[in-house]
Scaffold this active site. Structure first.
Site, PDB file in Angstrom:
ATOM      1  N   ALA A 155       0.832  -1.204   0.000  1.00 41.90           N
ATOM      2  CA  ALA A 155       0.000   0.000   0.000  1.00 41.90           C
ATOM      3  C   ALA A 155       0.865   1.252   0.000  1.00 41.90           C
ATOM      4  O   ALA A 155       0.631   2.191  -0.766  1.00 41.90           O
ATOM      5  CB  ALA A 155      -0.937  -0.001   1.201  1.00 41.90           C
ATOM      6  N   TYR A 156       1.873   1.266   0.856  1.00 41.72           N
ATOM      7  CA  TYR A 156       2.765   2.424   0.928  1.00 41.72           C
ATOM      8  C   TYR A 156       3.497   2.605  -0.396  1.00 41.72           C
ATOM      9  O   TYR A 156       3.549   3.708  -0.944  1.00 41.72           O
ATOM     10  CB  TYR A 156       3.767   2.233   2.065  1.00 41.72           C
ATOM     11  CG  TYR A 156       4.669   3.424   2.280  1.00 41.72           C
ATOM     12  CD1 TYR A 156       4.205   4.558   2.928  1.00 41.72           C
ATOM     13  CD2 TYR A 156       5.993   3.413   1.830  1.00 41.72           C
ATOM     14  CE1 TYR A 156       5.033   5.652   3.130  1.00 41.72           C
ATOM     15  CE2 TYR A 156       6.822   4.500   2.029  1.00 41.72           C
ATOM     16  CZ  TYR A 156       6.340   5.616   2.672  1.00 41.72           C
ATOM     17  OH  TYR A 156       7.150   6.703   2.871  1.00 41.72           O
TER      18      TYR A 156
END
Length: 249
Positions: A155-156
């Protein structure tokens, strides 16, 4: 802290994530170099402390993932400062540490809400103020993870890749109108955000840096302040690395 006396004289900046870490360090330098700063962050108590420490002229407590709150904060900071010349978007979160097939959906959505949607809302709200003045500098803080991807941080990594893409698009849209937009892509540096990660993940990221150490906040703050200054006049829609040799493109 080194700096350039008067470099930001007459300039006004909004810094998101300004209550700690890179945002606070950038704000402190801009004020020390003659500028006026509005700090945006989600924690009122932390903002009050950061205002006293940095000498900021305005604070706005908000969640950048809420477009209405961003619009209200933009209007309030413009009124407090008189103009907005600089936007530094450093608000962000890491999210969960897990492989893609086990990644929590709620964490994925929250990472994108803050790191991508929130940054978009801030850019969208403040660009018109810069265009009205015929001058602006936008620094969107991404990450080397957006270029290379870090395992167990999908996600990051994906959100920071989106920040790079958004900034490239924005910079090209604004080229020739006096407003410059670039992204910073640091490797891991010592900051409060590391508390969101297990030590094993921090150790992995350190191992990928040829210099063999994490970065320091002051090193990235120095780069951001160049990017936010009049000196950065012929580079837009691009990325600036502070990665200790990890990325070279």
């Amino acid at each position: 802290m080194s700096g350039f006396a008067g470099r930001f004289e007459g300039r006004c900046a909004v810094v998101t994530g300004g209550a700690s870490g890179l945002g606070k360090a950038v704000a402190q330098r801009i004020v020390a170099e003659g500028g006026r700063v509005a700090l945006w962050d989600i924690g009122a108590d932390a903002l009050a402390a950061a205002k006293a420490e940095t000498g900021a002229h305005d604070t706005q407590t908000l969640d950048v993932s809420d477009a209405a709150q961003v619009a209200a904060a933009a209007a309030a900071s413009h009124a407090a400062l008189g103009r907005v010349d600089i936007l530094v978007c450093s608000a962000g979160i890491t999210g969960a540490t897990a492989p893609v097939h086990e990644y929590p959906v709620d964490s994925w959505l929250r990472v994108f809400d803050i790191n991508v949607n929130g940054l978009f809302y801030c850019n969208r709200a403040l660009v018109p103020m810069m265009l009205a003045n015929g001058y602006g500098r936008i620094v969107n803080v991404a990450s080397v993870a957006g270029k290379e991807g870090n395992p167990n941080a999908s996600a990051y990594s994906a959100s920071k890749a989106a920040v790079i893409g958004l900034t490239k698009s924005l910079g090209k849209e604004l080229a020739g109108q006096g407003v410059i937009a670039n992204a910073l892509t640091p490797a891991t540096f010592e900051s409060p955000i590391l508390a969101q990660l297990p030590q094993s993940q921090v150790d992995y990221m350190r191992s990928k840096i040829p210099m063999g150490r994490l970065g320091e906040i002051a090193e990235s703050a120095a780069m951001v302040c160049f990017m936010a200054s009049e000196e950065c006049s012929f580079t837009t829609a691009s990325t600036f690395d502070t990665s200790g040799g990890r990325t070279t493109f």
